[in-house]
Write a protein that holds these residues in place. Structure first.
Motif, PDB file in Angstrom:
ATOM      1  N   THR A   1     -22.919  46.384  56.148  1.00 29.44           N
ATOM      2  CA  THR A   1     -22.807  44.940  56.368  1.00 29.44           C
ATOM      3  C   THR A   1     -23.408  44.555  57.706  1.00 29.44           C
TER       4      THR A   1
ATOM      5  N   LEU B   1     -26.778  37.331  52.147  1.00 32.38           N
ATOM      6  CA  LEU B   1     -25.699  36.471  51.668  1.00 32.38           C
ATOM      7  C   LEU B   1     -24.967  37.112  50.490  1.00 32.38           C
TER       8      LEU B   1
ATOM      9  N   ILE C   1     -22.753  39.871  51.613  1.00 35.33           N
ATOM     10  CA  ILE C   1     -21.545  39.384  52.272  1.00 35.33           C
ATOM     11  C   ILE C   1     -20.417  39.206  51.251  1.00 35.33           C
ATOM     12  N   PHE C   2     -20.775  38.897  50.008  1.00 37.63           N
ATOM     13  CA  PHE C   2     -19.736  38.812  48.974  1.00 37.63           C
ATOM     14  C   PHE C   2     -19.510  40.142  48.254  1.00 37.63           C
TER      15      PHE C   2
ATOM     16  N   PHE D   1     -19.626  43.127  49.470  1.00 35.44           N
ATOM     17  CA  PHE D   1     -18.837  44.043  50.282  1.00 35.44           C
ATOM     18  C   PHE D   1     -17.334  43.832  50.075  1.00 35.44           C
ATOM     19  N   PRO D   2     -16.817  42.616  50.263  1.00 42.56           N
ATOM     20  CA  PRO D   2     -15.374  42.485  50.048  1.00 42.56           C
ATOM     21  C   PRO D   2     -14.929  42.749  48.612  1.00 42.56           C
TER      22      PRO D   2
ATOM     23  N   LEU E   1     -13.244  46.107  49.467  1.00 39.85           N
ATOM     24  CA  LEU E   1     -12.027  45.738  50.196  1.00 39.85           C
ATOM     25  C   LEU E   1     -10.876  45.280  49.321  1.00 39.85           C
ATOM     26  N   THR E   2     -11.121  44.855  48.092  1.00 41.88           N
ATOM     27  CA  THR E   2     -10.004  44.290  47.329  1.00 41.88           C
ATOM     28  C   THR E   2      -9.624  45.152  46.138  1.00 41.88           C
TER      29      THR E   2
ATOM     30  N   THR F   1     -16.528  40.078  59.543  1.00 37.57           N
ATOM     31  CA  THR F   1     -16.461  41.330  58.802  1.00 37.57           C
ATOM     32  C   THR F   1     -15.281  42.169  59.283  1.00 37.57           C
TER      33      THR F   1
ATOM     34  N   MET G   1     -12.174  40.822  57.878  1.00 34.98           N
ATOM     35  CA  MET G   1     -12.025  41.159  56.451  1.00 34.98           C
ATOM     36  C   MET G   1     -11.462  42.559  56.295  1.00 34.98           C
TER      37      MET G   1
ATOM     38  N   ILE H   1      -9.339  37.490  52.334  1.00 31.69           N
ATOM     39  CA  ILE H   1     -10.622  38.178  52.489  1.00 31.69           C
ATOM     40  C   ILE H   1     -11.755  37.303  51.977  1.00 31.69           C
TER      41      ILE H   1
ATOM     42  N   ALA I   1     -15.031  35.770  53.836  1.00 28.57           N
ATOM     43  CA  ALA I   1     -16.385  36.019  53.323  1.00 28.57           C
ATOM     44  C   ALA I   1     -17.133  34.705  53.150  1.00 28.57           C
ATOM     45  N   ALA I   2     -16.411  33.696  52.646  1.00 27.98           N
ATOM     46  CA  ALA I   2     -17.062  32.403  52.432  1.00 27.98           C
ATOM     47  C   ALA I   2     -17.496  31.801  53.763  1.00 27.98           C
TER      48      ALA I   2
ATOM     49  N   ASN J   1     -18.305  33.483  56.470  1.00 28.69           N
ATOM     50  CA  ASN J   1     -19.480  34.253  56.878  1.00 28.69           C
ATOM     51  C   ASN J   1     -20.732  33.767  56.171  1.00 28.69           C
ATOM     52  N   ALA J   2     -20.598  33.596  54.848  1.00 30.35           N
ATOM     53  CA  ALA J   2     -21.757  33.184  54.054  1.00 30.35           C
ATOM     54  C   ALA J   2     -22.223  31.806  54.493  1.00 30.35           C
TER      55      ALA J   2
END
Lengths: 615, 285, 105
Positions: B66, B273, B276-277, B279-280, B284-285, C27, C30, C48, C52-53, C55-56
């Motif tokens: 990231t 961009l 960025i989505f 990755f989580p 992470l989830t 990050t 998160m 989280i 992320a939103a 960041n985007a």
């Protein structure tokens, strides 16, 4: 000094165009007009091919298990066992059915409407010298061509072409072990990529390359229609591309994104992990496939409005309403998709939402149709071939649209879903609807492409026969569908016929009466008639290139829009000098016209009138 | 024949052709990943109890990637800014860095992929599971001769020359589990003890690695990150072209070249961009 | 972003790095949220995704210059966003809204 310089410069260009040689000029051309014609010829070939697939299927439906006359032996020679003794096997029937839909939608009509007409006419009508990205334009045709080749080649691989319908519903599409589906998916990835590049190109051309003075509300409605249709392609196709990639993973990499747990097809599928969602495919598929309907119909409406305005010699009625209606249509078409999925065990809340949006989307369609109908009022109509096709479009699309309403309500859809009623409904929209509009467009713009008119008499023969046979084909299907005859049955419903069931001593309520089954026969002969009716068109199309009546000038229809202000045929670069636009697109029978009954958009003199003020 | 507004913006729209084209393309890309994200959601909420894998991926590697992509987004932009102020040397430096960062990203990604392909799960005949990285496997041929494959697995049988070898046992460096839930959704903070476990072939009901076919999580993981990696690859090829042979245009048409850098930069930011989505939702989830 | 004068380069570069550090912080947040002892997985995931939103949004607004982008582009992106939400939202909702299976009487 400067003038000589410009002249010599022009000469260089002139020579340059002629030096290109055969390959660069006709095959790897970056001229939008050549690419448009490439699209057109390829798409027309696929249109004919898709129609022949259906003709063979109609034989099998009407006379199940009997060898197909004339082409039967040929089919056996080419495809082998699946067409043994010239009889179409159920597997082959499924292949043909799936490929008929795929070819007609993705390889014939969309490329013809957006690829051919869009490519050829949009730059001309906005007064540009080419598309915004000429090389990209060539590449998008090549993607389309390769996609077509892959689809076509899939007929000849072991196991044949895809068999799971043009919708490719999982898990059926994944449970069929042959490679046809893999080819289908690969072909689709190419076709979708082609569409994305092409539609982005059309949008940029319309936004950026409009001639000076050509404001948004002076654009011909055809350009607006292409603009909206391109946005639909641009934003609705990618989810299907994602879905296609996922199904390709399921097919090739052994994943099970669309295969649920516990699925058994002739024994449990032990090698897959399960946990997939078949409904996911349907969502992603219909997220494209519903907007796709409007991609099919909008350019057709655009063509029709050009021809109607030209041949009624008066401005389109309600130009602004047409524009806003098509924008509304485009927007709404993204949020109606799940009305194809009422039968999937959908809850009432979400079904109500999609019923509501589906009913709302009929409003802009009706606005467009009404505007076009009212445009006829009080006009002195010229009944030439393109106009006849355009006039036929109106009631045909009307029938197609109105019969869609019962399918939009979940209560009535549950009875009609997957029956011949659905087939009749969307064919009325696309076949005597869009295809008639495309025919009209071909007859109308042919003189711009070739400098010659198509033969008027044979054009009318083509029209009247096509018109009669189209209706004979599709009208009975409404009755069959309401009687409960399902689509995709290779025996045309014979297994559910009352007489057949009675013979075997079974009594089934709601079985198909002999009358309903017999309609298959009438439809077969009407389809044969429709095939014969295309012969005058095909001959006319090629014969007229050399032998048609020469056009009297560059503007044989006395039209107003920019494409008629070019030399015939337009050279590379289109316009001799950059056009300037002074007025709206449909200034026919203007107030204070000087002897002629129309004012071209480039005409600075004369009383300005906006198309929406004079009715 | 010149296409208008290929370099200079059209006054009333304010953009030049390529920039608008790229924005339209990105809009379609948004919808492409939109399709994949909705697939992710439907697969996740629809996954049967205990089958959605969590915590499989290495958060450290994901975080590093990231940061790398975020930094490369900045270097792309500075490369464009350097073009804008006519500093070709700075452009070369920043975009060289972009290419380097992209390659590191792809390197880390392929290391992660390789790790998943050597990670195995065995469902035993008694319904329990053994899960871990492959330590080795043993095979025998018809003559009873043994063959040992270190850190590898070559299927139930394989042939070498004339001889056919049949699987005798598999050794995984991992742990045993009663249910899939223990493996896929371990209690938070719980760490499995890893040791070498040898499973004889007779007890193996099903064996496979954590490739795309393992379950719907790995399926969507490989599809999403694979498609994303293809975007990175495509992007870095274009950027490398502009950095290398394509940079000749700088000397003839600097404005057009700057536009190219801007447009390719837009694409590169979009790729960032998406990550960025990704990755989580994947790590992470 | 059509104009960038040499004199602005310094401040422009600084702004890029501010965004970069903000994204790094996001990050880190998160990752921290994902490892945190928040027991409700719904809350954790929402947290989280919100980060992320953010960041985007930072990347899109400042690095992609949406903040100074032209109207036509913004309109296209707005509609794309609507359709994106419609695709994800409606298909997820449809997945959730299924009639309960009731035993026949």
């Amino acid at each position: 000094m400067q003038a000589t310089h410009a002249a010599s410069h022009a000469d260089v260009h002139h020579d340059h165009d002629h030096d290109l040689g055969f390959w660069r000029k006709y095959v790897f051309s970056i001229d939008h007009k050549v690419i448009g014609i490439q699209y057109g010829l390829t798409a027309l070939a696929f249109l004919l091919f898709g129609f022949f697939l259906m003709l063979m299927m109609r034989w099998q439906i009407a006379k199940p298990g009997q060898p197909i006359p004339i082409v039967g032996p040929l089919l056996e020679a080419v495809l082998g066992q699946v067409a043994a003794k010239g009889i179409m096997s159920p597997d082959l029937y499924n292949s043909f059915g799936a490929m008929h839909g795929t070819i007609m939608v993705f390889l014939a009509i969309v490329p013809l409407a957006s690829g051919a007409f869009g490519n050829y006419l949009v730059p001309l009508q906005v007064g540009a010298n080419d598309m915004a990205f000429p090389r990209l334009n060539m590449v998008s045709y090549q993607f389309y061509f390769f996609g077509g080749i892959i689809m076509f080649a899939s007929f000849f691989i072991p196991g044949g072409a895809a068999q799971a319908g043009w919708t490719s519903y999982a898990p059926l599409s994944l449970a069929i072990p042959t490679d046809g589906q893999t080819f289908w998916l690969l072909g689709m990835v190419f076709l979708i990529t082609s569409s994305l590049l092409g539609s982005a190109n059309i949008i940029v051309t319309i936004v950026q390359l409009r001639a000076p003075g050509l404001t948004w509300m002076r654009l011909p409605f055809f350009v607006w229609a292409q603009f909206v249709a391109s946005f639909l392609l641009l934003l609705a196709f990618p989810p299907l591309e994602a879905a296609g990639i996922m199904q390709l993973m399921d097919k090739v990499a052994g994943t099970s994104m669309f295969l649920p747990s516990g699925l058994a097809v002739g024994g449990p599928l032990d090698n897959v992990s399960g946990g997939g969602s078949p409904l996911l495919w349907q969502h992603l598929f219909w997220f494209l496939a519903h907007p796709e309907v409007y991609v099919l119909i909008l350019p057709a409406m655009g063509i029709i409005s050009e021809i109607i305005a030209n041949n009624t010699r008066k401005p389109l009625w309600g130009y602004r309403s047409l524009v806003y209606a098509s924008l509304g249509l485009g927007f709404m078409s993204f949020i109606v998709w799940a009305h194809h999925m009422y039968l999937t065990g959908m809850g009432t809340v979400i079904a109500t939402f999609f019923q509501t949006t589906t009913m709302i989307i009929s409003i802009p369609s009706v606005i467009i149709l009404t505007c076009l109908l009212i445009s006829l009022w009080g006009g002195s109509i010229r009944f030439n071939t393109p106009m006849l096709f355009s006039l036929a479009f109106l009631p045909m699309f009307g029938i197609g649209g109105l019969t869609g309403l019962p399918l939009g309500f979940s209560a009535s859809d549950i009875h009609l879903h997957d029956t011949y009623y659905v087939i009749a409904h969307f064919h009325y929209v696309v076949a005597p609807g869009t295809i008639f509009a495309l025919f009209a467009g071909i007859y109308f713009w042919y003189p711009k492409l070739t400098g010659r008119m198509m033969n008027e008499f044979w054009g009318k023969v083509h029209f009247w026969l096509s018109f009669v046979f189209m209706n004979l084909i599709f009208q009975p299907m409404f009755a069959q569908g309401m009687a409960g005859m399902l689509r995709r049955m290779s025996d045309g419903g014979a297994n559910y016929a009352t007489s057949v069931l009675a013979k075997s001593g079974v009594e089934v309520t709601g079985s198909l009466s002999d009358m309903i089954i017999r309609l298959n026969n009438y439809i077969l002969w009407a389809a044969v008639g429709l095939a014969l009716a295309q012969i005058p068109f095909i001959i006319n199309l090629f014969w007229s290139i050399k032998n048609g009546q020469k056009v009297k000038n560059d503007n044989p229809w006395d039209a107003t829009t920019l494409e008629w202000q070019t030399p015939t045929p337009p050279p590379h670069g289109n316009f001799l000098k950059e056009p300037s636009v002074y007025r709206g697109p449909y200034e026919y029978s203007p107030l204070g016209g000087k002897g002629s009954d129309f004012l071209p958009q480039t005409e600075p003199e004369g009383v300005a009138q906006t198309s929406s003020t004079k009715h | 024949m010149e296409i208008p507004y290929a370099v200079k913006p059209r006054p009333d729209t304010g953009v030049y052709n390529a920039k608008l084209g790229m924005w339209l393309f990105l809009a379609s890309e948004v919808m492409l990943f939109g399709g994949l994200f909705s697939a992710y959601i439907l697969l996740r909420v629809g996954a049967p109890e205990g089958t959605w894998t969590q915590g499989l991926l290495d958060i450290r590697l994901g975080t590093i990637n990231t940061v790398i992509l975020a930094f490369s987004a900045v270097t792309t932009l500075l490369a464009w800014a350097a073009c804008k102020v006519r500093d070709f040397g700075k452009f070369k430096m920043w975009h060289g860095l972009t290419i380097l960062l992209a390659l590191v990203f792809l390197g880390i990604k392929s290391y992660e992929y390789r790790d998943k392909f050597s990670h195995f799960q065995i469902r035993k005949a008694d319904g329990t599971y053994v899960d871990g990285h492959i330590a080795g496997s043993k095979y025998v041929d018809a003559a009873g001769q043994e063959r040992e494959i270190h850190h590898g697995f070559r299927g139930k049988t394989f042939t070498e020359g004339e001889k056919e070898f049949t699987l005798a046992s598999v050794t995984l460096n991992g742990y045993e589990a009663e249910t899939l839930k223990e493996i896929n959704q371990p209690e938070r903070g719980h760490k499995h003890e890893h040791k070498d476990i040898t499973v004889p072939a007779a007890e193996i009901k099903k064996i496979g690695n954590y490739g795309p076919a393992h379950n719907t999580f790995t399926a969507i993981y490989f599809t999403m990150t694979g498609l994303h990696a293809l975007h990175i690859l495509g992007g870095v090829l274009v950027i490398a072209y502009f950095w290398g042979p394509g940079s000749k245009m700088w000397h003839t048409e600097p404005d057009r070249f700057t536009n190219r850098i801007e447009v390719s930069g837009l694409f590169w930011h979009f790729v960032d961009l998406v990550w960025i989505f990704l990755f989580p939702i994947l790590y992470l989830t | 972003m059509d104009d960038l004068k040499p004199s602005d380069l310094g401040s422009y570069t600084r702004r890029c790095f501010y965004v970069f550090f903000a994204v790094i912080c996001g990050t880190a947040l998160m990752v921290a949220a994902s490892l945190s002892p928040i027991s409700s997985s719904g809350l954790r995931i929402s947290l989280i995704l919100v980060i992320a939103a953010v960041n985007a949004t930072l990347v899109a607004t400042f690095l992609m210059h949406i903040v100074t982008e032209k109207r036509f582009v913004l309109v296209v992106l707005a509609f794309t966003a609507i359709f994106f939400v419609a695709l994800i939202g409606l298909s997820s909702y449809a997945q959730h809204d299924v009639p309960a299976i009731v035993a026949p009487r």
